[in-house]
Design a protein around this motif. Structure first.
Motif, short mmCIF file in Angstrom:
data_model
loop_
_atom_site.label_atom_id
_atom_site.label_comp_id
_atom_site.label_asym_id
_atom_site.label_seq_id
_atom_site.Cartn_x
_atom_site.Cartn_y
_atom_site.Cartn_z
N ASN A 302 0.82 -1.22 0.00
CA ASN A 302 0.00 0.00 0.00
C ASN A 302 0.85 1.27 0.00
N ARG A 303 1.79 1.32 -0.90
CA ARG A 303 2.66 2.50 -1.00
C ARG A 303 1.91 3.64 -1.69
N SER A 304 2.42 4.85 -1.49
CA SER A 304 1.79 6.03 -2.09
C SER A 304 1.96 6.00 -3.60
N ASP A 305 1.13 6.77 -4.27
CA ASP A 305 1.22 6.85 -5.73
C ASP A 305 2.59 7.35 -6.17
N LEU A 306 3.15 8.31 -5.40
CA LEU A 306 4.47 8.84 -5.73
C LEU A 306 5.54 7.76 -5.68
N GLU A 307 5.48 6.94 -4.62
CA GLU A 307 6.50 5.90 -4.49
C GLU A 307 6.30 4.80 -5.54
N ILE A 308 5.06 4.47 -5.83
CA ILE A 308 4.80 3.49 -6.89
C ILE A 308 5.38 3.98 -8.21
N LYS A 309 5.19 5.26 -8.49
CA LYS A 309 5.73 5.85 -9.72
C LYS A 309 7.25 5.75 -9.74
N ALA A 310 7.89 6.00 -8.58
CA ALA A 310 9.34 5.91 -8.50
C ALA A 310 9.82 4.48 -8.71
N ILE A 311 9.09 3.52 -8.15
CA ILE A 311 9.46 2.11 -8.33
C ILE A 311 9.34 1.72 -9.80
N LEU A 312 8.27 2.15 -10.44
CA LEU A 312 8.08 1.84 -11.85
C LEU A 312 9.16 2.49 -12.71
N ALA A 313 9.68 3.63 -12.26
CA ALA A 313 10.74 4.32 -13.00
C ALA A 313 12.12 3.73 -12.70
N GLY A 314 12.16 2.73 -11.82
CA GLY A 314 13.43 2.08 -11.51
C GLY A 314 14.29 2.81 -10.51
N LYS A 315 13.70 3.68 -9.70
CA LYS A 315 14.47 4.42 -8.71
C LYS A 315 14.91 3.49 -7.58
N THR A 316 16.18 3.55 -7.23
CA THR A 316 16.72 2.74 -6.14
C THR A 316 17.61 3.59 -5.25
N ALA A 317 17.94 3.06 -4.09
CA ALA A 317 18.84 3.75 -3.16
C ALA A 317 20.28 3.38 -3.48
N SER A 318 21.14 4.37 -3.55
CA SER A 318 22.55 4.12 -3.85
C SER A 318 23.21 3.31 -2.74
N LYS A 319 24.07 2.38 -3.14
CA LYS A 319 24.78 1.54 -2.18
C LYS A 319 26.23 1.98 -2.00
N THR A 320 26.69 2.91 -2.83
CA THR A 320 28.12 3.24 -2.85
C THR A 320 28.44 4.47 -2.00
N PHE A 321 29.70 4.57 -1.62
CA PHE A 321 30.19 5.71 -0.85
C PHE A 321 30.01 7.00 -1.63
N LEU A 322 30.43 7.02 -2.89
CA LEU A 322 30.31 8.22 -3.71
C LEU A 322 28.85 8.58 -3.97
N GLY A 323 28.00 7.57 -4.06
CA GLY A 323 26.58 7.82 -4.23
C GLY A 323 25.99 8.54 -3.04
N ARG A 324 26.43 8.14 -1.84
CA ARG A 324 25.95 8.82 -0.63
C ARG A 324 26.44 10.26 -0.59
N LYS A 325 27.70 10.48 -0.93
CA LYS A 325 28.26 11.83 -0.87
C LYS A 325 27.62 12.74 -1.93
N TRP A 326 27.36 12.20 -3.10
CA TRP A 326 26.69 12.99 -4.14
C TRP A 326 25.27 13.36 -3.71
N TYR A 327 24.61 12.44 -3.02
CA TYR A 327 23.27 12.71 -2.50
C TYR A 327 23.31 13.87 -1.51
N PHE A 328 24.27 13.84 -0.57
CA PHE A 328 24.39 14.90 0.42
C PHE A 328 24.72 16.24 -0.24
#
Length: 447
Positions: A302-328
């Motif tokens: 029962n996720r929100s429509d926004l999150e469902i849209k993100a899942i369908l778009a293939g959005k994932t959480a970065s696992k890498t060190f540089l990915g975290r730093k770029w996010y910050f």
């Protein structure tokens, strides 16, 4: 604009004074009409209030660390405790009036700092006006948070340093006040002790010969150390170990250092969990099985429509060190954060809801619009070798480094927004003079 500059020059002090009085009334109106006059449940405000209440109630707080707020840096709670002693416990309105006053004093500092570096009182006045209407400043004066004090101390520190370097004949003793202000700053927010080694760059750029810069920096450091010793001794007595500012922010004990190693962990992280720094995480991060189910048209959690849209778009959480730093980096400096576009990196992995349309518009119009002009001023200052520009540029760079290394979000940028505002209006002045073919008699040769 030449006529405006001439008229402003005749009445500069009067115009600035009237403007500051106006902004004081704005701040007072906000805190009186919208100030939060009850004990806050929000953890930051509650911790400051509880610690200040303990300080105002006696001397037990000097040795007793069981108080909820005792992990906080001491200076802001000490300021609150003074008001609690004079006006009564939890005298929030009086605190907010004080914060309104220092918020307005910061505007005066912005004006004077800009004038020292750019030599242009008109663009400096415009920078002051912009800062006076800056929502990120106005929203803090009526809250029981240290932010307004931090903004003020940061601007004051670099204004005092700019004044010292600008007046070359000043003796080394004139560094005592900025050293004291710096000590107060990192006893208000312990993270700013991170600035200490980088401040040498400002001394080295603005003082010749280099040996003179070294002497100045060493003297500055000695004053800071002398001012820091009393609280460090208190902490050693209480904790039995080296705790320079507070146990939470600058604790050199083994356990604390090991917990902070996560910030420099370059290994792949592929699970969500809570840590010392990443307390908000997503226990229900969508794994591949659920993603496949969503693609088939189901919504098992029962996720929100926004999150469902993100899942369908293939959005994932970065696992890498540089990915975290770029996010910050993006979270700290991007002018807008649209809704439902991404997941925070691991180990947090929560769905990034983004900011409201109202918030994004304000950010874009009050901060984002400044970026290209500020960047122009930075480039020109490097080309023209304007040494005093380091007073504005260095704190921006170090603030970025500090929070990208640790944890960067938008509100962690605000202490250096004053320098971005000054640079932006400096850049606007550069463009104006270029368009009108004007040269400057100011030593920088820019304005």
């Amino acid at each position: 604009m030449g006529f405006v500059a001439e008229m402003f020059g005749r009445h500069e002090k009067k115009v600035v004074f009237i403007s500051l009085i106006f902004f004081l009334f704005v701040c007072l109106f906000l805190v009186i009409s919208h100030g939060q006059y009850s004990k806050q449940s929000f953890s930051d405000e509650k911790s400051y209030n509880d610690y200040a209440t303990s300080m105002a109630s006696g001397t037990e707080w000097l040795t007793d660390t069981s108080n909820y707020g005792s992990f906080r840096e001491p200076f802001y709670p000490m300021v609150l405790s003074i008001f609690y002693r004079v006006f009564g416990m939890e005298s929030f309105r009086e605190v907010y009036i004080f914060q309104s006053i220092i918020a307005v004093l910061m505007l005066l500092i912005i004006y004077r700092l800009s004038t020292i570096i750019t030599g242009n009182p008109v663009t400096s006045y415009l920078a002051m006006l912009w800062a006076g209407f800056y929502v990120y400043y106005l929203r803090r004066v009526g809250t029981l948070l240290r932010e307004t004090l931090v903004y003020f101390l940061m601007a004051l520190l670099f204004y005092l340093l700019a004044r010292f370097f600008h007046k070359k004949m000043r003796g080394i003793s004139h560094l005592i006040l900025p050293a004291v202000v710096y000590t107060i700053l990192f006893h208000t927010d312990g993270r700013y002790l991170f600035f200490a080694p980088f401040l040498f760059i400002v001394f080295a750029i603005n003082t010749r010969p280099l040996i003179a810069a070294i002497k100045q920096y060493v003297f500055f450091g000695i004053i800071v150390i002398l001012c820091t010793i009393p609280w460090t001794i208190r902490n050693y007595y209480v904790y039995g170990d080296v705790v320079i500012v507070s146990k939470y922010t600058l604790n050199l004990t083994g356990d604390e250092v090991s917990e902070r190693n996560e910030l420099f962990n370059t290994a792949i992280i592929d699970s969500a969990y809570s840590t010392l720094h990443f307390r908000s995480y997503n226990e229900n991060y969508p794994r591949q099985a659920e993603r496949d189910s969503v693609k088939m048209g189901f919504n098992p959690r029962n996720r929100s429509d926004l999150e469902i849209k993100a899942i369908l778009a293939g959005k994932t959480a970065s696992k890498t060190f540089l990915g975290r730093k770029w996010y910050f980096f993006k979270k700290m400096w991007a002018p807008i954060h649209p809704k439902g576009r991404s997941y925070a990196p691991f180990p947090m992995a929560y769905f990034e809801m983004g900011f409201s349309l109202k918030h994004n518009l304000i950010s874009l119009l009050q901060y984002g619009i400044l970026i290209p002009f500020a960047l122009l001023a930075i480039v020109i200052s490097f080309v023209k070798r304007v040494r005093l520009a380091s007073i504005l540029i260095l704190p921006i760079f170090v603030q970025m480094l500090l929070h990208v290394i640790t944890f960067g979000i938008e509100r962690y940028r605000h202490p250096v927004d004053a320098f971005i505002i000054i640079l932006a209006f400096w850049g606007i002045g550069i463009i104006w003079n270029f368009i009108h073919g004007k040269s400057s008699k100011h030593p920088t040769g820019i304005l």
